[in-house]
Design an enzyme around this catalytic site. Structure first.
Site, short mmCIF file in Angstrom:
data_model
loop_
_atom_site.label_atom_id
_atom_site.label_comp_id
_atom_site.label_asym_id
_atom_site.label_seq_id
_atom_site.Cartn_x
_atom_site.Cartn_y
_atom_site.Cartn_z
N TYR A 1 5.21 12.66 -22.95
CA TYR A 1 4.56 12.76 -21.63
C TYR A 1 3.58 11.62 -21.36
O TYR A 1 2.59 11.79 -20.67
CB TYR A 1 3.86 14.12 -21.46
CG TYR A 1 4.82 15.27 -21.60
CD1 TYR A 1 5.71 15.58 -20.59
CD2 TYR A 1 4.86 16.01 -22.78
CE1 TYR A 1 6.61 16.62 -20.72
CE2 TYR A 1 5.77 17.05 -22.93
CZ TYR A 1 6.64 17.35 -21.90
OH TYR A 1 7.54 18.38 -22.04
N SER A 2 3.89 10.44 -21.87
CA SER A 2 2.98 9.29 -21.74
C SER A 2 3.22 8.46 -20.48
O SER A 2 2.40 7.61 -20.14
CB SER A 2 3.13 8.39 -22.97
OG SER A 2 4.48 7.98 -23.13
N SER A 3 4.31 8.68 -19.79
CA SER A 3 4.66 7.87 -18.62
C SER A 3 3.65 8.08 -17.49
O SER A 3 3.05 9.14 -17.37
CB SER A 3 6.06 8.23 -18.13
OG SER A 3 7.01 8.00 -19.16
N ASP B 1 8.11 5.70 -20.82
CA ASP B 1 8.38 5.60 -22.25
C ASP B 1 9.84 5.23 -22.50
O ASP B 1 10.65 5.20 -21.57
CB ASP B 1 7.99 6.90 -22.96
CG ASP B 1 8.78 8.11 -22.49
OD1 ASP B 1 10.03 8.05 -22.47
OD2 ASP B 1 8.17 9.14 -22.16
N HIS C 1 0.84 -1.20 0.00
CA HIS C 1 0.00 0.00 0.00
C HIS C 1 0.87 1.25 0.00
O HIS C 1 1.74 1.41 0.85
CB HIS C 1 -0.91 -0.01 1.22
CG HIS C 1 -1.89 1.10 1.24
ND1 HIS C 1 -2.26 1.73 2.39
CD2 HIS C 1 -2.57 1.71 0.24
CE1 HIS C 1 -3.13 2.67 2.11
NE2 HIS C 1 -3.34 2.68 0.80
N HIS D 1 6.02 17.88 -15.07
CA HIS D 1 6.91 16.81 -15.52
C HIS D 1 8.20 16.73 -14.69
O HIS D 1 8.67 15.62 -14.40
CB HIS D 1 7.25 17.00 -17.00
CG HIS D 1 8.01 15.87 -17.58
ND1 HIS D 1 7.52 14.58 -17.66
CD2 HIS D 1 9.25 15.80 -18.13
CE1 HIS D 1 8.41 13.79 -18.22
NE2 HIS D 1 9.48 14.51 -18.51
#
Length: 140
Positions: free
Chosen positions: A121-123, A28, A20, A99
């Site tokens: 910026y896909s991470s 990426d 938890h 970011h």
């Protein structure tokens, strides 16, 4: 031999070790990963596998309570952003951060999964949840 679910040994280990509040980052292909963070490199070729292709089976095995995404995704990659949002359960909190702060948070990860994704910026950062809530009575 494992019959189903995630077959990758390192990724299965990483999922099983999550608690938890622990952080698992899915990044990426060009994302900088510190050498002192456990990395499962699943990148194969440019664009494969995609981050979404990794997250979908992860959600079958890992309880998450929150997702962190770089706020820049909204302007730079809006179509990808919408696709990403569509795969998470409605009860999962989505939080946007700059970011630069996102990169700092990845350094706190229990592990990082590198993909072949090449969308800006896909991470994402997945924050572990729990599968139980409240008091549980056993043996009474």
């Amino acid at each position: 031999m494992k019959k189903n679910g995630i077959l990758n040994r390192e990724l299965s280990y990483l999922i099983a070790s999550m608690g938890h509040g622990d952080i698992l980052s899915i990044v990426d292909s060009g994302f900088p990963i510190s050498e002192d963070v456990f990395c499962v490199d699943l990148s194969l070729i440019a664009g494969k596998p995609k981050i979404v292709e990794i997250i979908i089976p992860l959600l079958e095995e890992l309880e998450i309570e929150k997702v962190l995404i770089a706020e820049e995704i909204k302007m730079i990659s809006p179509k990808y952003h919408q696709k990403l949002l569509s795969i998470f359960p409605k009860n999962v909190q989505i939080e946007y951060i700059p970011h630069e702060k996102f990169k700092d948070r990845v350094r706190e990860s229990k592990g990082v999964v590198r993909t072949g994704e090449q969308t800006s910026y896909s991470s994402v950062i997945l924050v572990g949840g729990v599968t139980y809530h409240g008091e549980k009575e056993e043996g009474l």
